[in-house]
Design an enzyme around this catalytic site. Structure first.
Site, PDB file in Angstrom:
ATOM      1  N   LYS A 148       0.847  -1.203   0.000  1.00 18.08           N
ATOM      2  CA  LYS A 148       0.000   0.000   0.000  1.00 18.08           C
ATOM      3  C   LYS A 148       0.875   1.242   0.000  1.00 18.08           C
ATOM      4  CE  LYS A 148      -3.863  -2.389   2.196  1.00 18.08           C
ATOM      5  NZ  LYS A 148      -4.724  -2.658   3.364  1.00 18.08           N
ATOM      6  N   GLN A 181      -4.909  -1.545   9.511  1.00 16.78           N
ATOM      7  CA  GLN A 181      -4.808  -2.855   8.873  1.00 16.78           C
ATOM      8  C   GLN A 181      -5.422  -3.937   9.765  1.00 16.78           C
ATOM      9  OE1 GLN A 181      -3.796  -3.331   5.742  1.00 16.78           O
ATOM     10  NE2 GLN A 181      -4.060  -5.540   5.840  1.00 16.78           N
ATOM     11  N   ASP A 192     -11.418   2.764   4.071  1.00 15.99           N
ATOM     12  CA  ASP A 192     -11.813   1.374   3.842  1.00 15.99           C
ATOM     13  C   ASP A 192     -13.319   1.198   3.680  1.00 15.99           C
ATOM     14  OD1 ASP A 192      -9.707  -0.557   3.730  1.00 15.99           O
ATOM     15  OD2 ASP A 192      -9.234  -0.172   5.834  1.00 15.99           O
TER      16      ASP A 192
HETATM   17  N1  GUN Z   1      -7.151  -6.772   5.845  1.00 13.05           N
HETATM   18  C1  GUN Z   1      -7.470  -7.493   4.752  1.00 13.05           C
HETATM   19  N2  GUN Z   1      -8.044  -6.694   3.831  1.00 13.05           N
HETATM   20  C2  GUN Z   1      -8.098  -5.455   4.359  1.00 13.05           C
HETATM   21  C3  GUN Z   1      -8.566  -4.210   3.870  1.00 13.05           C
HETATM   22  O1  GUN Z   1      -9.084  -4.063   2.763  1.00 13.05           O
HETATM   23  N3  GUN Z   1      -8.405  -3.160   4.725  1.00 13.05           N
HETATM   24  C4  GUN Z   1      -7.868  -3.290   5.947  1.00 13.05           C
HETATM   25  N4  GUN Z   1      -7.789  -2.204   6.711  1.00 13.05           N
HETATM   26  N5  GUN Z   1      -7.434  -4.433   6.419  1.00 13.05           N
HETATM   27  C5  GUN Z   1      -7.545  -5.508   5.633  1.00 13.05           C
END
Ligand code: GUN
Length: 275
Positions: free
Chosen positions: A49, A92, A115
């Site tokens: 990311k 995350q 998100d």
């Molecule tokens: N863990 C797995 N996929 C995601 C996501 O799209 N966002 C976040 N914050 N954590 C994750």
């Protein structure tokens, strides 16, 4: 012959467009990413990311925290909520044991919820109101629409009912006028349900779970799964080698949904910045 949906190339083009737009901006979008704990997969996702942000000109602030109390995490989120320079906040998942996922998610300002996991934003999605939409389902829908523009009346089966993928995915498909079924671990006769589906989105986390015999001829199959096999190779929730030949279009793993998820995160960050 089936169409292979190249999420990698699609995402690359999305990033190119985002970069073009961000290059013209004087004030760049800012994304804060918080990683608590030492989950190896999460560490890789966060690094990816971070790299993607850099590539398109989004400023990322990554907080890597080995260990902390939930109240300390909430205090960091509170600071970021108040920081006018920060457009988007991402924590995350999964969180370390002992932390309450919903408490943490709900601490994020819905206007910075990149998100789309906050109940306010999930509620907006359900009502068809504008707001940030969870990255993975949003990316899946783009991939589906890249091979078929009009989804009206199609039977869609979402396998998996997580808050992150399954539930928002079902809402997005409903908005596209699909007849949507959500299957989960307690579903009876999954093969029969699947056989009716023009669109299948598999998000169960079981390697090669979706079988050739289950899939309708000419279906669109989207594989959200990222499973690591004993030999270290990645594979999806769909038995790709056998299922593909029955499909109108299918995503591979890797280079399918994964890169799109990150591209949608960048898109959501830009969206929140502009708002
Ligand atoms: N863990 C797995 N996929 C995601 C996501 O799209 N966002 C976040 N914050 N954590 C994750």
């Amino acid at each position: 012959m089936y169409q292979l949906i190249n999420g990698f190339e699609f995402a690359k083009e999305e990033r190119r467009k985002l970069k073009e737009e961000i290059d013209k901006m004087e004030k760049k979008p800012v994304l804060a990413v918080i990683l608590v704990g030492e989950n190896p997969a999460s560490q890789i996702y966060v690094r990816n990311k971070e790299k993607a942000c850099e590539e398109v000109g989004i400023k990322s602030r990554v907080y890597r925290i080995k260990e902390c109390l939930q109240v300390e995490l909430l205090a960091i989120i509170d600071q970021l909520n108040k920081d006018e320079d920060v457009d988007g906040i991402l924590v995350q998942l999964p969180l370390p044991e002992g932390m309450e996922e919903q408490t943490v998610i709900q601490a994020i300002d819905p206007n910075k919820d990149v998100d789309g996991f906050h109940p306010v934003n999930l509620g907006k999605l359900m009502l068809g109101l504008e707001g940030p939409v969870a990255c993975t389902p949003k990316g899946c829908l783009k991939l589906i629409k890249s091979v078929k523009e009009n989804l009206t009346g199609l039977n869609a089966l979402v396998i998996g009912r997580s808050n992150i993928v399954g539930k928002p995915m079902a809402q997005l498909l409903l908005k596209e006028n699909c007849t949507v079924t959500i299957a989960h671990s307690k579903t009876v006769n999954l093969p029969e349900l699947c056989k009716q589906a023009d669109i299948v989105v598999a998000a169960v986390g079981k390697p090669k779970f979706v079988q050739k015999e289950w899939v309708k001829d000419g279906a669109i199959v989207i594989d959200v799964g990222i499973n690591r096999l004993e030999d270290g190779k990645l594979c999806g929730d769909v038995d790709f080698e056998n299922v593909a030949e029955k499909c109108f279009a299918i995503t591979p793993v890797p280079k399918g949904v994964g890169p799109m998820t990150i591209a949608m995160l960048l898109e959501n960050t830009l969206y929140l910045h502009k708002k």
